[in-house]
Design a protein around this motif. Structure first.
Motif, short mmCIF file in Angstrom:
data_model
loop_
_atom_site.label_atom_id
_atom_site.label_comp_id
_atom_site.label_asym_id
_atom_site.label_seq_id
_atom_site.Cartn_x
_atom_site.Cartn_y
_atom_site.Cartn_z
N LYS A 1 0.36 5.64 0.47
CA LYS A 1 -0.46 6.84 0.65
C LYS A 1 0.43 8.08 0.57
N ILE B 1 -5.06 14.07 0.51
CA ILE B 1 -4.52 12.75 0.83
C ILE B 1 -4.90 11.82 -0.32
N LYS B 2 -3.92 11.11 -0.87
CA LYS B 2 -4.19 10.17 -1.96
C LYS B 2 -3.71 8.79 -1.58
N GLU B 3 -4.44 7.79 -2.04
CA GLU B 3 -3.97 6.41 -1.92
C GLU B 3 -3.74 5.88 -3.33
N TYR C 1 0.51 12.37 1.11
CA TYR C 1 -0.12 13.52 1.76
C TYR C 1 0.61 14.80 1.35
N SER D 1 0.84 -1.20 0.00
CA SER D 1 0.00 0.00 0.00
C SER D 1 0.88 1.25 0.00
N LYS E 1 -3.34 3.58 -6.51
CA LYS E 1 -3.90 2.31 -6.97
C LYS E 1 -2.74 1.38 -7.33
#
Length: 316
Positions: free
Chosen positions: A250, A257-259, A252, A248, A261
């Motif tokens: 993430k 805030i983005k996660e 900031y 994962s 893909k």
């Protein structure tokens, strides 16, 4: 079809055999044989995966292989790699490339002179989250990198170790941090010690890596009761949190805030497929002998720094 073999079928090697057997079922390789000094273990896995067991890797080396995967203890890397290279076989050697700088250089020189592919198994380079993070850094999502810190801690595994934690585990993040900064490490300073292991074999360490204009930090130990594998990247434009295990990522910054893909996939499969592709096409691997040598050099200097209390310059 590419003829491959595996030498060393312990904790890590058994997974290499599994992946090659999957690739063999897909018609991408022929798994000719596997070798291990523990012949009973080799026979057990050979039966499970439909290949031929060998008790002596020298016998497997005579089987006209195109490529071999070396997953034996680090102190044996040189002898095993050189045996196969002498037969014109391309080699993937598990990280670290060798136990000493001299032995690493010997492997690299032999591969270059023989004209065979040499790749070092720094598996985290093939973690989908790391690959995505590298792309985002290249695209300027984090601005200019300032610090990268890694935590690689957990309980002591049962497998036998012939090296301390810096060379066994810390070398993963030494390599990844250098890769993400996109430049070689200039200096290294470390503090380390041993709680469970005998004197001279460190089981915990904190390593500081100096770059031209940035810093890397690696915390690693065999003492934490749960496994943690994380990476934090701080840049002038934001911060990224990566989890190696969960794959994962993430990001900031001051506005969002983005996660990311990420298509999750087994890093080992990515690594072995890349090795096969390089052997077939005669391409330079992402992690070649020189990259493996740099990571080993820094790891060994970190050990020296921990012993002497001095900052060490990394001279190639």
């Amino acid at each position: 079809m590419l003829r491959v073999g595996v030498v060393g079928v312990g904790m890590m090697g058994q997974h290499h055999v599994r992946v090659y057997s999957e690739l063999a079922r897909e018609g991408k390789v022929e798994l000719v044989g596997i070798a291990d000094a523990n012949f009973e273990r080799a026979k057990e896995l050979a039966k499970k995966y439909g290949t031929v067991p060998y008790g002596d890797y020298r016998e497997l080396a005579k089987e006209n292989l195109d490529a071999v995967d070396v997953a034996v203890p680090t102190s044996l890397h040189k002898d095993v790699a050189l045996e196969f290279i002498s037969h014109g076989t391309s080699v993937l050697v598990e990280k670290p490339i060798a136990d000493t700088i001299e032995n690493a250089r010997a492997i690299i020189q032999a591969a270059e002179e023989a004209g065979v592919t040499l790749m070092v198994g720094h598996i985290e380079r093939f973690n989908p989250a790391v690959l995505r993070l590298k792309d985002l850094i290249s695209e300027g999502e984090l601005g200019k990198l300032v610090t990268i810190s890694a935590k690689r801690v957990g309980p002591m595994a049962t497998r036998i170790r012939d090296v301390g934690i810096i060379v066994d585990l810390g070398v993963h993040d030494i390599d990844v941090i250098s890769y993400l900064f996109g430049e070689p490490i200039k200096t290294v300073y470390a503090r380390a010690g041993n709680v469970v292991h005998p004197a001279g074999v460190e089981d915990h360490a904190l390593i500081t890596l100096g770059f031209e204009d940035g810093t890397g930090i690696v915390e690693t130990n065999w003492l934490t009761p749960h496994k943690t594998r994380t990476l934090t990247v701080v840049g002038t434009g934001g911060i990224a949190y990566l989890n190696y295990i969960e794959q994962s990522l993430k990001l900031y910054n001051s506005d969002w805030i983005k996660e990311a893909k990420i298509q999750k996939r087994e890093p080992l499969r990515n690594e072995l497929e890349h090795f096969i592709e390089c052997v077939k096409a005669g391409k330079k691997p992402i992690v070649d002998g020189r990259a493996g040598l740099h990571a080993l050099r820094v790891a060994l200097l970190a050990q020296k720094s921990a012993r002497t209390g001095k900052v060490m310059e990394v001279r190639e």
